[in-house]
Write an enzyme that holds these catalytic residues in place. Structure first.
Site, PDB file in Angstrom:
ATOM      1  N   ASP A  28     -46.851  48.373  19.448  1.00  0.00           N
ATOM      2  CA  ASP A  28     -45.528  48.980  19.304  1.00  0.00           C
ATOM      3  C   ASP A  28     -45.661  50.354  18.657  1.00  0.00           C
ATOM      4  O   ASP A  28     -46.604  50.629  17.911  1.00  0.00           O
ATOM      5  CB  ASP A  28     -44.576  48.079  18.508  1.00  0.00           C
ATOM      6  CG  ASP A  28     -45.046  47.843  17.083  1.00  0.00           C
ATOM      7  OD1 ASP A  28     -46.239  47.525  16.893  1.00  0.00           O
ATOM      8  OD2 ASP A  28     -44.225  47.975  16.151  1.00  0.00           O
ATOM      9  N   GLU A  34     -45.436  45.958  14.200  1.00  0.00           N
ATOM     10  CA  GLU A  34     -45.968  46.565  12.982  1.00  0.00           C
ATOM     11  C   GLU A  34     -45.091  47.712  12.503  1.00  0.00           C
ATOM     12  O   GLU A  34     -44.924  47.925  11.300  1.00  0.00           O
ATOM     13  CB  GLU A  34     -47.401  47.054  13.229  1.00  0.00           C
ATOM     14  CG  GLU A  34     -48.204  47.322  11.964  1.00  0.00           C
ATOM     15  CD  GLU A  34     -48.037  48.735  11.418  1.00  0.00           C
ATOM     16  OE1 GLU A  34     -48.474  48.983  10.286  1.00  0.00           O
ATOM     17  OE2 GLU A  34     -47.465  49.597  12.125  1.00  0.00           O
ATOM     18  N   GLU A  35     -44.525  48.456  13.443  1.00  0.00           N
ATOM     19  CA  GLU A  35     -43.705  49.613  13.080  1.00  0.00           C
ATOM     20  C   GLU A  35     -42.269  49.228  12.728  1.00  0.00           C
ATOM     21  O   GLU A  35     -41.488  50.075  12.307  1.00  0.00           O
ATOM     22  CB  GLU A  35     -43.678  50.631  14.229  1.00  0.00           C
ATOM     23  CG  GLU A  35     -45.035  51.178  14.644  1.00  0.00           C
ATOM     24  CD  GLU A  35     -45.641  52.115  13.610  1.00  0.00           C
ATOM     25  OE1 GLU A  35     -45.072  52.244  12.513  1.00  0.00           O
ATOM     26  OE2 GLU A  35     -46.694  52.700  13.905  1.00  0.00           O
ATOM     27  N   GLU A  47     -56.262  50.458  12.349  1.00  0.00           N
ATOM     28  CA  GLU A  47     -55.339  51.540  12.005  1.00  0.00           C
ATOM     29  C   GLU A  47     -56.090  52.862  11.838  1.00  0.00           C
ATOM     30  O   GLU A  47     -57.266  52.871  11.461  1.00  0.00           O
ATOM     31  CB  GLU A  47     -54.613  51.215  10.695  1.00  0.00           C
ATOM     32  CG  GLU A  47     -53.534  50.168  10.812  1.00  0.00           C
ATOM     33  CD  GLU A  47     -52.241  50.711  11.404  1.00  0.00           C
ATOM     34  OE1 GLU A  47     -52.144  51.935  11.633  1.00  0.00           O
ATOM     35  OE2 GLU A  47     -51.331  49.903  11.653  1.00  0.00           O
ATOM     36  N   HIS A  96     -46.970  59.635  14.441  1.00  0.00           N
ATOM     37  CA  HIS A  96     -45.511  59.672  14.251  1.00  0.00           C
ATOM     38  C   HIS A  96     -44.910  61.062  14.450  1.00  0.00           C
ATOM     39  O   HIS A  96     -43.710  61.234  14.275  1.00  0.00           O
ATOM     40  CB  HIS A  96     -45.111  59.152  12.869  1.00  0.00           C
ATOM     41  CG  HIS A  96     -45.359  57.684  12.670  1.00  0.00           C
ATOM     42  ND1 HIS A  96     -44.667  56.930  11.767  1.00  0.00           N
ATOM     43  CD2 HIS A  96     -46.229  56.835  13.259  1.00  0.00           C
ATOM     44  CE1 HIS A  96     -45.097  55.675  11.793  1.00  0.00           C
ATOM     45  NE2 HIS A  96     -46.062  55.599  12.710  1.00  0.00           N
TER      46      HIS A  96
END
Length: 380
Positions: free
Chosen positions: A71, A135-136, A164, A353
């Site tokens: 995600d 996770e987000e 990650e 992001h």
């Protein structure tokens, strides 16, 4: 032919898997892993899609696990992107797209490494992939759902690597052996609304809440520890919701977030926050409501066999000896640590992001080689 992690990353980027939408990403991985001989199960819970895949015997004492997520956060203003956020464009040595860094490249690299490893050198043991779509987001029905299901089914990871993005400037310069905890507190200050021309008839909550916030931000929580930076408190909101210039509001609200190390516990921090609010109440007469929520406790996987294994593989492939760090925000490692020893290692996270998120194409292949060496050394 070797599994191409760049092509797999591009396919994953083209899946618009914005939390909590699955977007086809887990279906793609399930197809690839099933064809490679992995036993796959979809562990969906609460509207969240998750994938469990295992090659080898269930519960084998040598079960190496990878954890990651497909995600991604929203793309934001798509017009501002140089290339379409879900187009997976390759240009100027970069692969562009939302999730390119966080963390579809990481997932593609460990999936490709696992597929090739079990095909070319079938190990005496098991490889487990636990991949979530949450996770987000709230992280309530993602990795926790996978771990709950694994506990019920007798599935096990002996150790786990979370893919990650952990590298700071150069691939391999940092890995994570723990994380600080995170707790958020919401304060509501209760006063008495009134006319701004007659403040003696009102009870203004704003100065009282400002006093509380000043006390909290001025306090030094600790000096840090051997493996952790000092704990920090950040004010994230301060609001009255009052558009009128001639009205003293009856309520005022603020939010603080604390990132804490092992010196503190969620309970000790909540007690401190409540005590500080009570002191301001005694001084001002303003009453405070407080609500707290824990996102994750601090944890540490002490340096040892697992961190040495990963660090050696990184250094062999990159020439970089990684710093063992606990910096940054939270990750799903905070859940995995209750299941087995866990460390984190992945790409340079500089553009995650952001608009124009992108990954250096050569780093994807390098990451696969590191993961492949970790598997070879673990089972060797």
């Amino acid at each position: 032919m070797p599994t191409d992690p760049v092509a797999l990353t591009a396919e994953l980027i083209r899946c618009p898997s914005v939390t909590p939408t699955e977007g086809g990403a887990l279906r793609l991985l399930e197809t690839r892993l099933s064809a490679a001989g992995f036993e796959c199960r979809r562990i969906d819970r609460g509207g969240v899609a998750n994938l469990f895949a295992r090659w080898g015997a269930r519960g084998h004492p040598a079960s190496f696990g990878f954890n990651g997520h497909t995600d991604v956060v929203p793309a934001g203003d798509t017009v501002a992107w140089t290339h379409a956020p879900f187009g997976a464009t390759q240009a100027e040595g970069w692969l562009w797209g939302r999730g390119a860094v966080d963390m579809k490249s990481g997932v593609a690299a460990f999936v490709a490494a696992a597929i090739d490893f079990v095909r070319d050198t079938p190990p005496d043991g098991a490889i487990v992939l636990a991949i979530t779509g949450d996770e987000e987001g709230d992280a309530v029905d993602g990795t926790t759902a996978l771990l709950d299901w694994m506990a019920d089914e007798g599935e096990r990871m002996s150790v786990c690597l979370v893919g990650e993005p952990t590298s700071r400037e150069i691939l391999g310069d940092m890995m994570k052996i723990g994380r600080r905890g995170s707790i958020t507190a919401w304060f509501t200050a209760h006063g008495v609304q009134g006319h701004a021309a007659y403040p003696q008839r009102a009870q203004n909550p704003i100065p009282a809440l400002a006093r509380l916030i000043e006390r909290l931000t001025a306090y030094r929580l600790d000096e840090g520890t051997r493996h952790f930076d000092p704990s920090t408190l950040a004010v994230t909101t301060f609001d009255t919701g009052n558009p009128a210039t001639n009205v003293i509001p009856g309520l005022c609200r603020a939010t603080v977030n604390i990132r804490f190390n092992e010196v503190h516990s969620p309970d000790s921090l909540a007690e401190w926050l409540r005590a500080e609010a009570d002191k301001v109440t005694e001084e001002t007469g303003i009453r405070f409501d407080m609500e707290t929520r824990l996102s994750g406790e601090s944890f540490l996987t002490p340096p040892g066999v697992l961190s040495d294994l990963v660090a050696r593989a990184i250094e062999t492939e990159t020439g970089q000896r990684p710093e063992l760090s606990t910096s940054g925000g939270t990750s799903d490692a905070r859940f995995v640590k209750d299941h087995c020893p866990v460390v984190e290692f992945g790409l340079v996270g500089r553009t995650m992001h952001q608009v124009d998120e992108r990954v250096a194409i050569d780093q994807i292949g390098a990451l696969k080689r590191i993961y492949s060496r970790i598997l070879a050394d673990y089972f060797g």
